[in-house]
Design a protein around this motif. Structure first.
Motif: not given
Length: 281
Positions: A116-145
């Protein structure tokens, strides 16, 4: 015999000539960029472009480092450095622990988790960028290291490479450590980590360059100019509409952006090559 030596000599000279030609083709554009960063705007605009450095070196680099366009390049270099180091160290630490658990611990569905870890190679950032952004924004991590680093620190490739290396470690070492009373984490810290030093160095170089060259993810989650990376800064320096580009400052920024990755590659060159060779074995 003399003919063979002469033939080998000719092939040696030919191979060196091809290498020198290849290096010249790669380095010439970099040299032109450096020359452009040391001259004035009229000198660049007036053909032919000079081939030797000018007298504006200090002024152009001072303007790039401390003035910039949206933010000083010195701040953007710091942001890129923090992001690249954070991604590299995070990927290596998580991958080491993941590979250690998969190889040396027996738990249900162990290989399923690995694949399952190895299969994540098929999901680069560009593919999961929208849900990842939603999670990061929900955690208040925008404009942060943290927002720049944490979504990119998982690495299936590094986990796979460390797993393959750990499988080559003799089982007798683990048995000897167990007999001596060493805990699992002590075996990991005192035996596996020193043995993985060259592999870690090789991966660090690759992952540092990967983190340094990130553009899409920082562009998406940073709206504050003080959190921009240097790759973003170069793009933002290009003019829009009828504006005139300040090419000496753009070229100076490009040269500054190349220095940290080059320094990392040169500084870790021996460990990098040894790590690649040992990985192949």
């Amino acid at each position: 015999m003399a003919g063979m030596v002469e033939k080998r000599g000719r092939s040696l000279w030919l191979s060196h000539a091809v290498l020198i030609l290849g290096v010249a083709m790669i380095c010439f554009p970099i040299w032109l960029a450096f020359v452009a960063s040391t001259v004035s705007q009229p000198e660049i605009a007036r053909p032919p472009m000079p081939l030797w450095p000018g007298d504006q070196f200090i002024e152009n680099y001072r303007k790039a480092l401390f003035a910039g366009v949206n933010a000083p390049v010195s701040i953007m270099l710091l942001n890129s450095l923090v992001m690249a180091i954070g991604i590299s160290v995070g990927k290596i630490v998580i991958s080491l622990l993941s590979a250690f658990a998969i190889v040396y611990f027996r738990f249900p569905f162990r290989m399923l988790f690995f694949w399952l870890i190895f299969l994540t190679l098929m999901l680069p950032v560009e593919v999961r960028i929208v849900p990842t952004y939603e999670v990061v924004a929900g955690l208040g991590l925008l404009n942060s290291y943290s927002g720049l680093i944490f979504p990119l620190i998982a690495s299936a490739t590094a986990t796979f490479l460390f797993r393959q290396f750990f499988l080559t470690v003799p089982d007798e070492l683990a048995e000897a450590a167990r007999i001596d009373g060493a805990s699992a984490m002590r075996f990991f810290r005192d035996i596996l980590l020193p043995m993985s030093r060259t592999n870690i160095a090789a991966l660090f170089v690759i992952l540092f360059i990967y983190g340094w060259n990130q553009y899409l993810w920082p562009l998406l989650i940073t709206t504050d100019p003080s959190m921009n990376t240097v790759v973003m800064g170069i793009k933002q320096m290009f003019p829009s509409g009828d504006d005139i580009a300040d090419w000496p400052v753009i070229m100076a920024t490009s040269i500054l952006a190349m220095l940290p990755p080059v320094a990392v590659v040169i500084g870790m060159q021996k460990l990098f090559v040894r790590g690649l060779l040992e990985s192949e074995k």
